[in-house]
Write a protein that holds these residues in place. Structure first.
Motif, mmCIF file in Angstrom:
data_model
loop_
_atom_site.group_PDB
_atom_site.id
_atom_site.type_symbol
_atom_site.label_atom_id
_atom_site.label_comp_id
_atom_site.label_asym_id
_atom_site.label_seq_id
_atom_site.Cartn_x
_atom_site.Cartn_y
_atom_site.Cartn_z
ATOM 1 N N PHE A 165 0.846 -1.197 0.000
ATOM 2 C CA PHE A 165 0.000 0.000 0.000
ATOM 3 C C PHE A 165 0.878 1.241 0.000
ATOM 4 N N ALA A 166 0.392 2.315 -0.654
ATOM 5 C CA ALA A 166 1.223 3.525 -0.754
ATOM 6 C C ALA A 166 0.391 4.791 -0.942
ATOM 7 N N ASP A 167 -0.872 4.800 -0.459
ATOM 8 C CA ASP A 167 -1.715 5.979 -0.686
ATOM 9 C C ASP A 167 -2.116 6.613 0.657
ATOM 10 N N ILE A 168 -2.937 7.634 0.596
ATOM 11 C CA ILE A 168 -3.372 8.296 1.837
ATOM 12 C C ILE A 168 -4.288 7.365 2.644
ATOM 13 N N GLY A 169 -4.429 7.678 3.923
ATOM 14 C CA GLY A 169 -5.165 6.815 4.845
ATOM 15 C C GLY A 169 -6.534 6.398 4.362
ATOM 16 N N ASN A 170 -7.328 7.354 3.882
ATOM 17 C CA ASN A 170 -8.703 7.029 3.486
ATOM 18 C C ASN A 170 -8.742 6.069 2.303
ATOM 19 N N THR A 171 -7.811 6.234 1.366
ATOM 20 C CA THR A 171 -7.785 5.354 0.187
ATOM 21 C C THR A 171 -7.322 3.948 0.560
ATOM 22 N N VAL A 172 -6.246 3.854 1.341
ATOM 23 C CA VAL A 172 -5.753 2.507 1.679
ATOM 24 C C VAL A 172 -6.746 1.747 2.554
ATOM 25 N N ARG A 173 -7.484 2.464 3.375
ATOM 26 C CA ARG A 173 -8.518 1.834 4.201
ATOM 27 C C ARG A 173 -9.505 1.097 3.301
ATOM 28 N N LEU A 174 -9.885 1.745 2.186
ATOM 29 C CA LEU A 174 -10.828 1.126 1.248
ATOM 30 C C LEU A 174 -10.154 0.027 0.431
ATOM 31 N N GLN A 175 -8.912 0.263 0.013
ATOM 32 C CA GLN A 175 -8.203 -0.763 -0.774
ATOM 33 C C GLN A 175 -7.988 -2.036 0.042
ATOM 34 N N TYR A 176 -7.796 -1.872 1.347
ATOM 35 C CA TYR A 176 -7.515 -3.003 2.243
ATOM 36 C C TYR A 176 -8.793 -3.786 2.571
ATOM 37 N N GLY A 209 -4.980 4.669 8.638
ATOM 38 C CA GLY A 209 -6.006 4.104 7.751
ATOM 39 C C GLY A 209 -5.993 2.585 7.761
ATOM 40 N N LEU A 210 -4.808 1.982 7.601
ATOM 41 C CA LEU A 210 -4.723 0.518 7.569
ATOM 42 C C LEU A 210 -5.056 -0.088 8.931
ATOM 43 N N ALA A 211 -4.590 0.561 10.011
ATOM 44 C CA ALA A 211 -4.861 0.040 11.360
ATOM 45 C C ALA A 211 -6.352 0.067 11.672
ATOM 46 N N SER A 212 -7.078 1.055 11.114
ATOM 47 C CA SER A 212 -8.513 1.151 11.414
ATOM 48 C C SER A 212 -9.257 -0.086 10.892
ATOM 49 N N VAL A 213 -8.718 -0.700 9.845
ATOM 50 C CA VAL A 213 -9.328 -1.923 9.299
ATOM 51 C C VAL A 213 -8.697 -3.175 9.924
ATOM 52 N N GLY A 214 -7.359 -3.198 9.957
ATOM 53 C CA GLY A 214 -6.638 -4.425 10.313
ATOM 54 C C GLY A 214 -6.613 -4.756 11.796
ATOM 55 N N GLU A 215 -6.468 -3.731 12.616
ATOM 56 C CA GLU A 215 -6.309 -4.005 14.055
ATOM 57 C C GLU A 215 -7.517 -4.727 14.665
ATOM 58 N N PRO A 216 -8.743 -4.285 14.383
ATOM 59 C CA PRO A 216 -9.893 -5.001 14.967
ATOM 60 C C PRO A 216 -9.999 -6.444 14.492
ATOM 61 N N LEU A 217 -9.402 -6.763 13.337
ATOM 62 C CA LEU A 217 -9.457 -8.131 12.812
ATOM 63 C C LEU A 217 -8.256 -8.963 13.260
ATOM 64 N N GLY A 218 -7.358 -8.357 14.044
ATOM 65 C CA GLY A 218 -6.173 -9.083 14.518
ATOM 66 C C GLY A 218 -5.113 -9.249 13.446
ATOM 67 N N ARG A 219 -5.089 -8.362 12.464
ATOM 68 C CA ARG A 219 -4.081 -8.443 11.397
ATOM 69 C C ARG A 219 -2.806 -7.714 11.799
ATOM 70 N N GLY A 220 -1.727 -7.959 11.035
ATOM 71 C CA GLY A 220 -0.461 -7.290 11.314
ATOM 72 C C GLY A 220 0.100 -6.648 10.055
ATOM 73 N N LEU A 221 0.916 -5.622 10.263
ATOM 74 C CA LEU A 221 1.500 -4.880 9.136
ATOM 75 C C LEU A 221 3.022 -4.901 9.199
ATOM 76 N N LEU A 222 3.614 -5.015 8.001
ATOM 77 C CA LEU A 222 5.063 -4.863 7.859
ATOM 78 C C LEU A 222 5.319 -3.572 7.106
ATOM 79 N N LEU A 223 6.241 -2.766 7.604
ATOM 80 C CA LEU A 223 6.622 -1.557 6.862
ATOM 81 C C LEU A 223 7.817 -1.869 5.969
ATOM 82 N N LEU A 224 7.802 -1.286 4.773
ATOM 83 C CA LEU A 224 8.883 -1.534 3.807
ATOM 84 C C LEU A 224 10.049 -0.594 4.100
ATOM 85 N N ALA A 225 10.826 -0.953 5.118
ATOM 86 C CA ALA A 225 11.936 -0.098 5.561
ATOM 87 C C ALA A 225 13.097 -0.133 4.577
#
Ligand code: 5BU
Length: 279
Positions: free
Chosen positions: A96-107, A134-150
């Motif tokens: 993912f690489a867009d603003i919070g509102n867009t990635v929330r919908l893409q996710y 944005g991503l946490a608003s969708v993923g966290e309640p579902l118990g998902r995890g995120l990796l950042l592309l460092a």
């Protein structure tokens, strides 16, 4: 502080604050594997076949779901069933690489509804912290995890230096959701990557590393391969990600050859981990 690389996957699992990271580390310990198989094929049947053949030997299957030409909901249902049967987590490498509102919908939405079936996904920090909100608003309640592309594995990529440091700092601001990094080394332990945010209490980032191959050094399109030993023992990363080295490119090798390569990479990754614990 002793390096996280001196600890076993089991001890890290026992103490991990993020449930999905705990699940992954427990799985690695139980199955004695730090192998993630990247299945980059364009047909549903090939994806399911390769996931089923690799499943017993890996802790994670990584997908690029948008390259599958005959995608349907049955594909993700079958993939979830294979993940249950063989005990691995699913990672949709969506970057993912867009603003919070867009990635929330893409996710959450569209055809793929990634958050419904993928334990892990990943994101670039280019848009700033809003992408994490944005991503946490969708993923966290579902118990998902995120990796950042460092960092990235490709030659000449721009994820370096201060940008890498900012990824580490941002991860520390989202300790319930960001469970690790795609990176080439232990970016969370470098002085230069403290990013101005101090490590959190009990912090434990899982570092998952692409660009792993035993037979080739590159692919002519920028990919750079290192060995499991360079990645796990020398660089202190936690999971090796192997794609074409295992399935062979195209629509994939026959099952017996996939199994043979899985065993080879699993063995190399686990030996490197055992050696690292002795260092
Ligand atoms: P390969 O066939 O082992 O080269 O596949 C590597 C996979 O990892 C592929 O799905 C890439 O999209 C993914 N990847 C990568 O190669 N390098 C990176 O820096 C990141 C992802 Br991030």
């Amino acid at each position: 502080m002793p390096s996280i690389t001196t600890r076993t996957y089991a001890s890290r699992a026992a103490a991990h604050p993020i449930p999905v990271a705990k699940q992954l580390l427990e799985c690695m310990d139980r199955k004695q594997t730090n192998l993630c198989v990247s299945v980059d094929v364009t047909k549903k049947a090939d994806l399911l076949r390769i996931a089923n053949a690799s499943g017993p030997y890996c802790c994670c299957i990584k997908t690029h779901i948008d390259i599958v030409e005959d995608f349907d909901q049955d594909l993700v249902q079958q993939l979830q069933a294979i993940a249950e049967k063989h005990d691995f987590v699913i990672w949709e490498d969506r970057k993912f690489a867009d603003i919070g509102n867009t990635v929330r919908l893409q996710y959450s939405s569209g055809i793929y509804k990634i958050a419904q079936w993928s334990h892990l996904t990943n994101a670039h920090l280019i848009p700033g912290d809003g992408i994490l909100t944005g991503l946490a608003s969708v993923g966290e309640p579902l118990g998902r995890g995120l990796l950042l592309l460092a960092e990235m594995s490709a030659a000449g990529n721009l994820a370096t230096g201060e940008y890498t440091a900012k990824n580490v700092a941002a991860a520390r601001r989202y300790p319930k959701f960001v469970m690790g990094f795609v990176a080439m080394k232990r970016v969370d332990e470098l002085e230069a990557t403290s990013g101005g945010v101090a490590p959190g209490e009990g912090e434990d980032f899982v570092i998952m590393t692409p660009g792993v191959g035993l037979d080739s050094k590159g692919d002519g399109m920028g990919q750079q391969y290192r060995t499991p030993d360079e990645v796990i023992r020398e660089s202190g990363c936690d999971v090796i990600i192997v794609g074409r080295g295992i399935y062979g490119g195209g629509s994939g090798r026959p099952d017996e050859e996939i199994v043979e390569q899985c065993k080879r990479y699993r063995e190399a990754g686990w030996t490197a981990y055992e050696q690292r614990l002795k260092q």
